[in-house]
Scaffold this active site. Structure first.
Site, mmCIF file in Angstrom:
data_model
loop_
_atom_site.group_PDB
_atom_site.id
_atom_site.type_symbol
_atom_site.label_atom_id
_atom_site.label_comp_id
_atom_site.label_asym_id
_atom_site.label_seq_id
_atom_site.Cartn_x
_atom_site.Cartn_y
_atom_site.Cartn_z
ATOM 1 N N ALA A 1 97.666 -76.572 -59.447
ATOM 2 C CA ALA A 1 97.594 -75.182 -59.117
ATOM 3 C C ALA A 1 96.178 -74.955 -59.288
ATOM 4 C CB ALA A 1 98.586 -74.316 -59.607
ATOM 5 N N GLU B 1 98.621 -70.056 -64.159
ATOM 6 C CA GLU B 1 97.643 -69.646 -63.376
ATOM 7 C C GLU B 1 97.369 -68.051 -63.655
ATOM 8 O OE1 GLU B 1 95.622 -71.945 -62.133
ATOM 9 O OE2 GLU B 1 97.193 -73.320 -62.545
#
Length: 795
Positions: free
Chosen positions: A241, A276
């Site tokens: 990610a 994230e």
């Protein structure tokens, strides 16, 4: 020099995989030359303050040098074009059967592959993006769409201006998208996006994302600053990610929750999303000055993601996963001579990618967990808020963070942090009874068994009967009280190992009932490391873990099976190791039994891991499980890998497995099939898998997993060895600049080299380039450690 603003006016040719751009850069400086980062871009014209300028390209330095002295506020205009390649960095194309998606991946130095810029995290600027795409296509960027209109057969999309941010956080995605959203903070949107036909059927990513944002807003004391947040599924993606501000990208497996989703992936989905999102504050709002502080970004997001998920999903026992996924790998990697300090000097772009490793993530995150426990959570939280408030929309260094935590703490935070950040490696503490006390001695632990006299300032937590004492161990040796002592490193919050004398270890066993699962994990993991380093014999190791083998906590089962199975992979012909594996795994499979409704997620996870390993070493069990391969969708997702592995072992048929792969709809089932194919043997099977990788029937990102697992397969390691040059050439063609080539070498060499100790170095010398140099050194060190273990086990 200061950059104020990049204005990019892009025209995308989706048929020819090219684009053109008129770029405007607003900046100020007192410089002899304007120097911009640029890779593989065709520069047509450069104007500065309305004057056309000559320029030179320096390919090796990845730079364009523009003539003319800069002495004031200036505007540069650049006309250039670029290609949209298949390699998974910069601005690239990701394949699906439904069509291509164009997407960006800029960390660490990919922005210069998309547009000329000062590609350095400390040069923050606002970005204005306008993009022209073919009708029917849509675009996503960091900010919401400001205007959208059709002009001359194309759709022109202009995005709102971003806040000031680093180049590596810019995002642009182009394709046909499905989206679903929910609101947070009253009027802001959290949006789940995927290529048409690929959107998850579950709202779990949105729900956990919203809860994580709310957790961070409360913990940091700062609201999420952008108007929206995208969670974007990317079909082909080298990284897991990427934290682009307001437009986070993920591999499909991390967003595509379905009935096929297993426990480990469901937990990983939450952790990766939380990771994230933590970056949106720590990394995006406040950014490191330079890549030598990469660990500050990644360590912090790693630690905070587990902290968030531990609060949001109590049943997950996330800090048990933290020990398995982060601390254990970091303790192993940092016990190599070829490790590096957390804070490492970075000069060349190729060096940056190689430090996205277990030290920057796992060790750094573990050190933060140790400091969090040392100063208390309230103090840690207060220090973070002050740090973020002071540096928002700016850049900072690691020392700035310690300064702010130290300001609100009465503990020697800076001294402890500098000790663990600046020193390579970590301490082993030898503990033994002496004169009615416990004498502690510290030095650097190395897996090769050698001793190095280094001292750390260690915040010890000592578990005594009825209390936990906090002690700073900042000398070569010290004494602590023996009366009531049970063990050091309460709940494994500290980043060190402890080697107890026999009498102290026996006392720990007597108090097993008051230890938590994390305490026991530490005792197990340390014992395995001491076996590898030659500090314990195999018999001593098995004796030390014997009592714990009776326990049925899922973390303990996972750790013991991890250790025993790794020993089997290193020395598969050792009858004692094989027998211990067979006995332990069979016993735990019986105890775990069949899946029960509403059982804890970690029980289901442990069952799948144990079953997969037992199938690998027990042909009869594999034959039993392989019968379910034809109806895999009816099999519990946590057992599917074991079934597919069994099928691969029993039938050894790549054609049938590739046919299964093509028919599975969910990325997770595809990945499990690829993992299972690593158990195939024979040149015909290997060649068939290689062909599927070349034809992209196996995603490039998943080919890495196949190679690393096949290298540990006793029946496949020779094929990997013989074809290593070709394999690495393929991997480098796709993953250049990402650090993944280095990681593959590090993982495969310790296994494929065991039968080739004399010639392996010569083979590696032929493929050694700067980008994989660290992986070669670490791989060779692991190989020598494994070889030494095998030799000791013969005696």
């Amino acid at each position: 020099m200061q950059i104020y603003n990049y204005i990019l006016d892009l025209d995308i040719n989706s048929k020819n995989y090219t684009y053109t751009c008129h770029e405007t850069i607003k900046f100020n400086g007192n410089e002899e030359k304007l120097i911009l980062s640029s890779v593989n871009l065709k520069i047509k014209r450069i104007k500065v303050n309305n004057s056309i300028k000559n320029f030179k390209e320096f390919i090796k330095n990845q730079e364009i040098v523009v003539d003319g002295i800069i002495t004031k506020d200036s505007i540069a205009e650049i006309d250039f074009s670029g290609e949209i390649p298949e390699e998974l960095q910069g601005f690239y194309r990701a394949h699906t059967e439904e069509g291509d998606m164009f997407t960006t991946q800029f960390e660490s130095t990919g922005a210069r592959r998309f547009f000329p810029c000062i590609d350095n995290p400390s040069y923050k600027a606002a970005f204005d993006i306008t993009v022209r795409v073919d009708e029917g296509l849509e675009a996503i960027s960091n900010m919401p769409v400001e205007t959208k209109e059709n002009v001359d057969g194309k759709t022109v999309i202009k995005f709102m201006q971003t806040p000031v941010m680093s180049t590596y956080l810019l995002y642009l995605g182009i394709g046909k998208f499905d989206e679903r959203s929910l609101e947070f903070n009253g009027n802001k949107k959290l949006i789940l996006a995927a290529q048409k036909g690929h959107l998850t059927e579950s709202n779990y990513p949105l729900e956990i994302g919203k809860k994580a944002i709310e957790f961070y807003q409360d913990y940091f004391g700062i609201d999420y600053p952008l108007p929206k947040e995208h969670l974007i599924s990317v079909p082909e993606f080298a990284a897991g990610a990427m934290e682009n501000w307001g437009a986070i990208t993920f591999r499909e497996i991390y967003l595509n929750i379905s009935s096929s989703t297993g426990s480990s992936v469901k937990k990983a989905v939450g952790e990766v999303i939380a990771h994230e999102l933590a970056h949106q504050w720590f990394g995006d709002l406040v950014t490191m000055n330079w890549w030598d502080d990469l660990w500050l970004n990644e360590s912090f997001a790693t630690f905070m993601s587990y902290k968030a998920m531990n609060k949001l999903e109590v049943d997950y026992d996330m800090f048990a996963d933290f020990l398995v996924s982060e601390t254990a790998g970091a303790l192993e990697g940092d016990s190599l001579v070829n490790s590096h300090p957390i804070e490492v000097e970075v000069k060349h772009p190729d060096d940056i990618s190689q430090i996205f490793d277990e030290i920057s993530y796992g060790k750094g995150g573990s050190i933060l967990r140790m400091i969090n426990a040392f100063v208390t959570d309230d103090v840690f939280k207060k220090g973070l808020h002050l740090y973020l408030e002071n540096f928002k929309y700016k850049n900072a260094s690691g020392s700035d963070l310690w300064e702010f935590i130290a300001k609100v703490s009465d503990r020697p935070v800076r001294k402890v942090m500098e000790s663990f950040i600046q020193n390579v490696g970590y301490p082993i503490i030898e503990a033994k009874e002496e004169g009615g006390k416990i004498k502690l001695t510290q030095y650097r632990f190395l897996l090769n068994g050698k001793k190095q006299n280094v001292q750390w300032k260690i915040p010890l937590t000592a578990k005594y009967a009825g209390e936990v004492k906090s002690i700073l161990f900042d000398s070569e040796s010290m004494e602590i009280d023996l009366q009531g002592f049970i063990k050091l490193n309460d709940s494994e919050t500290g980043f060190y190992r402890v080697l107890y004398s026999d009498s102290l270890y026996e006392n720990i066993i007597k108090n097993i009932a008051i230890l938590d699962n994390k305490d026991i994990f530490g005792l197990l993991n340390d014992s395995h490391a001491f076996l590898m380093a030659g500090k314990l014999t195999l018999q001593e190791y098995l004796s030390r873990i014997n009592k714990f083998m009776e326990l049925n906590d899922s973390l303990i089962i996972r750790e013991i099976s991890n250790e025993l199975f790794s020993l089997y992979l290193i020395d598969p012909k050792n009858s004692e190791i094989l027998g211990t594996n067979m006995e332990y795994l069979a016993d735990k499979l019986k105890i775990l039994g069949d899946k029960q409704k509403s059982e804890n997620i970690n029980i289901s996870l442990a069952r799948g891991i144990v079953a997969n390993r037992f199938a690998t070493i027990n042909r009869g069990y594999a034959e039993e499980l392989s019968k379910f391969a034809g109806s895999l969708e009816q099999v519990d997702p946590d057992m599917r890998l074991a079934v597919l592995t069994s099928y691969a072992i029993v039938h050894n048929d790549s054609e049938k497995m590739l046919d299964m792969l093509s028919k599975f709809k969910q990325d997770e089932d595809k990945v499990k099939t690829i993992q299972a194919m690593a158990m195939l043997t024979g040149d015909n099977n290997f060649n068939a898998v290689e062909k599927a990788i070349s034809e992209r029937k196996i995603k490039a990102q998943d080919s890495l997993r196949y190679y690393m697992l096949a290298a540990a397969n006793p029946g496949a390691k020779e094929y990997i060895y013989n074809n290593l040059e070709n394999i690495m050439e393929k991997i480098q063609a796709i993953f250049a600049g990402s650090g993944y080539s280095s990681r593959v070498i590090e993982m495969v060499v310790p296994f494929i080299g065991l039968n080739h100790m004399e010639e392996i170095e010569g083979k590696l010398a032929k493929i050694n380039i700067q980008e994989i140099s660290r992986g070669i050194k670490k791989g060779m060190e692991y190989l020598n450690i494994n070889h030494d273990l095998v030799e000791r086990l013969k005696n």
